[in-house]
Design a protein around this motif. Structure first.
Motif, PDB file in Angstrom:
ATOM      1  N   GLY A 164      34.106  26.709  35.424  1.00  0.00           N
ATOM      2  CA  GLY A 164      35.196  27.284  36.186  1.00  0.00           C
ATOM      3  C   GLY A 164      34.907  28.773  36.921  1.00  0.00           C
ATOM      4  O   GLY A 164      33.592  29.074  37.144  1.00  0.00           O
ATOM      5  N   PHE A 165      35.872  29.378  37.243  1.00  0.00           N
ATOM      6  CA  PHE A 165      35.714  30.727  37.844  1.00  0.00           C
ATOM      7  C   PHE A 165      36.682  31.496  37.636  1.00  0.00           C
ATOM      8  O   PHE A 165      37.823  30.860  37.404  1.00  0.00           O
ATOM      9  CB  PHE A 165      35.308  30.505  39.487  1.00  0.00           C
ATOM     10  CG  PHE A 165      36.362  29.902  40.158  1.00  0.00           C
ATOM     11  CD1 PHE A 165      37.503  30.829  40.586  1.00  0.00           C
ATOM     12  CD2 PHE A 165      36.437  28.488  40.505  1.00  0.00           C
ATOM     13  CE1 PHE A 165      38.639  30.058  41.437  1.00  0.00           C
ATOM     14  CE2 PHE A 165      37.458  27.802  40.938  1.00  0.00           C
ATOM     15  CZ  PHE A 165      38.628  28.642  41.540  1.00  0.00           C
ATOM     16  N   SER A 166      36.730  32.722  37.860  1.00  0.00           N
ATOM     17  CA  SER A 166      37.736  33.697  38.064  1.00  0.00           C
ATOM     18  C   SER A 166      37.703  34.488  39.252  1.00  0.00           C
ATOM     19  O   SER A 166      36.603  34.721  39.905  1.00  0.00           O
ATOM     20  CB  SER A 166      37.590  34.579  36.731  1.00  0.00           C
ATOM     21  OG  SER A 166      36.554  35.320  36.715  1.00  0.00           O
ATOM     22  N   ILE A 167      38.916  34.699  39.693  1.00  0.00           N
ATOM     23  CA  ILE A 167      38.963  35.466  40.947  1.00  0.00           C
ATOM     24  C   ILE A 167      38.551  37.011  40.975  1.00  0.00           C
ATOM     25  O   ILE A 167      39.176  37.546  39.807  1.00  0.00           O
ATOM     26  CB  ILE A 167      40.622  35.347  41.456  1.00  0.00           C
ATOM     27  CG1 ILE A 167      40.961  33.724  41.639  1.00  0.00           C
ATOM     28  CG2 ILE A 167      40.829  36.042  42.917  1.00  0.00           C
ATOM     29  CD1 ILE A 167      42.443  33.565  41.876  1.00  0.00           C
ATOM     30  N   ASN A 168      37.945  37.468  41.877  1.00  0.00           N
ATOM     31  CA  ASN A 168      37.678  38.731  41.875  1.00  0.00           C
ATOM     32  C   ASN A 168      38.557  39.392  42.343  1.00  0.00           C
ATOM     33  O   ASN A 168      38.538  39.927  43.710  1.00  0.00           O
ATOM     34  CB  ASN A 168      36.050  39.078  42.729  1.00  0.00           C
ATOM     35  CG  ASN A 168      35.207  38.728  41.842  1.00  0.00           C
ATOM     36  OD1 ASN A 168      35.377  38.550  40.432  1.00  0.00           O
ATOM     37  ND2 ASN A 168      33.943  38.548  42.491  1.00  0.00           N
ATOM     38  N   TYR A 169      39.740  39.534  41.815  1.00  0.00           N
ATOM     39  CA  TYR A 169      41.015  40.247  42.610  1.00  0.00           C
ATOM     40  C   TYR A 169      40.971  41.661  42.740  1.00  0.00           C
ATOM     41  O   TYR A 169      40.004  42.403  41.922  1.00  0.00           O
ATOM     42  CB  TYR A 169      42.390  39.928  41.534  1.00  0.00           C
ATOM     43  CG  TYR A 169      42.283  40.451  40.275  1.00  0.00           C
ATOM     44  CD1 TYR A 169      42.798  41.558  40.008  1.00  0.00           C
ATOM     45  CD2 TYR A 169      41.750  39.624  39.094  1.00  0.00           C
ATOM     46  CE1 TYR A 169      42.776  42.165  38.793  1.00  0.00           C
ATOM     47  CE2 TYR A 169      42.001  40.377  37.965  1.00  0.00           C
ATOM     48  CZ  TYR A 169      42.386  41.547  37.569  1.00  0.00           C
ATOM     49  OH  TYR A 169      42.223  42.166  36.445  1.00  0.00           O
ATOM     50  N   LEU A 170      41.749  42.227  43.373  1.00  0.00           N
ATOM     51  CA  LEU A 170      41.928  43.753  43.910  1.00  0.00           C
ATOM     52  C   LEU A 170      43.067  44.355  43.087  1.00  0.00           C
ATOM     53  O   LEU A 170      44.108  43.354  42.905  1.00  0.00           O
ATOM     54  CB  LEU A 170      41.908  43.883  45.418  1.00  0.00           C
ATOM     55  CG  LEU A 170      40.974  43.436  46.132  1.00  0.00           C
ATOM     56  CD1 LEU A 170      41.148  43.460  47.689  1.00  0.00           C
ATOM     57  CD2 LEU A 170      39.605  43.996  45.758  1.00  0.00           C
ATOM     58  N   GLU A 171      43.520  45.346  43.276  1.00  0.00           N
ATOM     59  CA  GLU A 171      44.859  46.013  42.601  1.00  0.00           C
ATOM     60  C   GLU A 171      45.390  47.118  43.842  1.00  0.00           C
ATOM     61  O   GLU A 171      44.309  47.836  44.291  1.00  0.00           O
ATOM     62  CB  GLU A 171      44.334  46.583  41.432  1.00  0.00           C
ATOM     63  CG  GLU A 171      44.497  45.836  40.146  1.00  0.00           C
ATOM     64  CD  GLU A 171      44.509  46.514  38.850  1.00  0.00           C
ATOM     65  OE1 GLU A 171      44.738  47.579  38.901  1.00  0.00           O
ATOM     66  OE2 GLU A 171      44.476  45.811  37.919  1.00  0.00           O
ATOM     67  N   ASP A 172      46.367  46.755  43.964  1.00  0.00           N
ATOM     68  CA  ASP A 172      47.130  47.792  44.992  1.00  0.00           C
ATOM     69  C   ASP A 172      47.337  49.193  44.275  1.00  0.00           C
ATOM     70  O   ASP A 172      47.268  49.346  43.052  1.00  0.00           O
ATOM     71  CB  ASP A 172      48.313  47.246  45.641  1.00  0.00           C
ATOM     72  CG  ASP A 172      49.513  46.754  44.868  1.00  0.00           C
ATOM     73  OD1 ASP A 172      49.452  47.223  43.803  1.00  0.00           O
ATOM     74  OD2 ASP A 172      50.218  46.175  45.286  1.00  0.00           O
TER      75      ASP A 172
ATOM     76  N   THR B 201      50.751  30.386  38.216  1.00  0.00           N
ATOM     77  CA  THR B 201      50.425  31.653  37.433  1.00  0.00           C
ATOM     78  C   THR B 201      51.500  32.752  38.040  1.00  0.00           C
ATOM     79  O   THR B 201      51.931  32.473  39.387  1.00  0.00           O
ATOM     80  CB  THR B 201      49.142  32.040  37.412  1.00  0.00           C
ATOM     81  OG1 THR B 201      48.959  33.453  36.741  1.00  0.00           O
ATOM     82  CG2 THR B 201      48.552  32.275  38.891  1.00  0.00           C
ATOM     83  N   ASP B 202      51.841  33.734  37.164  1.00  0.00           N
ATOM     84  CA  ASP B 202      52.492  34.730  37.872  1.00  0.00           C
ATOM     85  C   ASP B 202      51.714  35.992  37.744  1.00  0.00           C
ATOM     86  O   ASP B 202      52.089  37.295  37.955  1.00  0.00           O
ATOM     87  CB  ASP B 202      53.909  34.931  37.298  1.00  0.00           C
ATOM     88  CG  ASP B 202      53.669  35.370  35.623  1.00  0.00           C
ATOM     89  OD1 ASP B 202      52.449  35.458  35.207  1.00  0.00           O
ATOM     90  OD2 ASP B 202      54.620  35.490  34.889  1.00  0.00           O
ATOM     91  N   LYS B 203      50.415  35.943  37.821  1.00  0.00           N
ATOM     92  CA  LYS B 203      49.291  37.119  37.667  1.00  0.00           C
ATOM     93  C   LYS B 203      49.481  37.928  39.007  1.00  0.00           C
ATOM     94  O   LYS B 203      49.005  39.053  39.029  1.00  0.00           O
ATOM     95  CB  LYS B 203      48.233  36.624  37.195  1.00  0.00           C
ATOM     96  CG  LYS B 203      48.180  36.437  35.481  1.00  0.00           C
ATOM     97  CD  LYS B 203      46.500  35.960  35.318  1.00  0.00           C
ATOM     98  CE  LYS B 203      46.670  35.412  33.679  1.00  0.00           C
ATOM     99  NZ  LYS B 203      45.134  35.002  33.444  1.00  0.00           N
ATOM    100  N   TYR B 204      49.433  37.156  40.099  1.00  0.00           N
ATOM    101  CA  TYR B 204      49.337  37.733  41.424  1.00  0.00           C
ATOM    102  C   TYR B 204      50.392  37.858  42.163  1.00  0.00           C
ATOM    103  O   TYR B 204      51.301  37.262  42.270  1.00  0.00           O
ATOM    104  CB  TYR B 204      48.102  36.918  42.054  1.00  0.00           C
ATOM    105  CG  TYR B 204      46.992  36.498  41.051  1.00  0.00           C
ATOM    106  CD1 TYR B 204      46.026  37.414  41.367  1.00  0.00           C
ATOM    107  CD2 TYR B 204      46.816  35.241  40.421  1.00  0.00           C
ATOM    108  CE1 TYR B 204      44.732  37.385  40.507  1.00  0.00           C
ATOM    109  CE2 TYR B 204      45.744  34.928  39.675  1.00  0.00           C
ATOM    110  CZ  TYR B 204      44.858  36.041  39.656  1.00  0.00           C
ATOM    111  OH  TYR B 204      43.624  35.695  38.996  1.00  0.00           O
TER     112      TYR B 204
END
Length: 272
Positions: free
Chosen positions: A72-80, A120-123
């Protein structure tokens, strides 16, 4: 294994989407942007699981590779600034270069992303081309709403078709109904002089309804034709009748540059 060929075959073309992000978007362009976005395949920076490429270094053409364990993979998310997680998306490799982003990417259709984000509610936000001069941010709920809208429209359409089937009335005399619009859509969409709506079609009993619109279409409905009258429900500001999809309107004449006359023929929607 021809990696360059694989890369070329999987290249996405989001030229028009990029053009819209670089423009001052009018309401019409916003609608176009959202319509294109729903169908787009964008690049999402990700980190793949360690075993995703296991065995590829010695692979030959025709080999089947089955990675061991979960892949699988994980999203390289950003943070505001408020700590909310942002899903970054890019329209092209060039946009990523402009943003100075170097990362593995996963090219996925936005409908698939919506399915993922529903779980999901993570984003909180999606960001298209972040760290460029033309980034566009959208709350997750607004993004998901683009796809829920289709389901809502289908539900509304199915309800209207059921009402048309059960509640339509047969005309006992010849009637004329009216449609005014700002574009000459009936003539433009007619094929060999026949306009056939593919969804329920609204018209009015009032010739002056939408009187500020340029083009007037007069719909001649012979007796025994069928319509659904909803005037008592919608009130003065709404259309009075609904005509079933598939009804054939044959062009009779152009009264002037802006006025068309059509006569209703077959209505296969009501055929047994």
């Amino acid at each position: 294994m021809d990696l360059e060929k694989m890369k070329e075959e999987n290249t996405t073309d989001n030229t028009r989407l990029e053009e819209l992000t670089r423009s001052e978007i009018t309401p019409e362009m916003q609608r176009e942007f959202l319509d294109i976005l729903k169908e787009s395949q964008l690049l999402m920076p990700v980190t793949f699981s360690e075993n995703i490429f296991e065995g590829l270094e010695n692979a030959k053409v025709g080999d089947e590779i089955a990675p061991q364990g979960q892949m699988g993979f994980s999203i390289n998310y950003l943070e505001d600034n408020e700590g909310n997680r942002v899903v970054p998306l890019y329209t092209s490799d060039k946009a990523m270069e402009e943003a100075g982003v170097r990362s593995s990417v996963y090219a996925l259709y936005m409908s698939d992303l919506a399915d993922m984000l529903k779980q999901t509610d993570k984003y909180s936000v999606i960001s298209i081309n972040p760290f460029t001069d033309h980034d566009i941010n959208m709350p997750i709920q607004a993004f998901l709403g683009l796809f829920e809208e289709e389901n809502d429209l289908m539900e509304t359409l199915n309800t209207m078709l059921k009402i048309l089937e059960e509640k339509s009335q047969t005309l006992e005399d010849d009637y004329a109904f009216f449609v005014r619009e700002s574009v000459d859509f009936m003539k433009e969409d007619a094929v060999d002089g026949v306009f056939t709506p593919n969804i329920p079609f609204n018209a009015s009993t009032r010739k002056d309804f939408h009187g500020d619109k340029k083009y007037l279409n007069v719909l001649l409905m012979p007796k025994t034709s069928k319509i659904l009258y909803i005037g008592d429900i919608v009130g003065e500001d709404g259309y009075d009748i609904v005509i079933a999809p598939g009804s054939e309107f044959h062009h009779v004449e152009d009264v002037d540059e802006y006025t068309r006359v059509w006569k209703c023929g077959a209505q296969p929607f009501y055929d047994d």
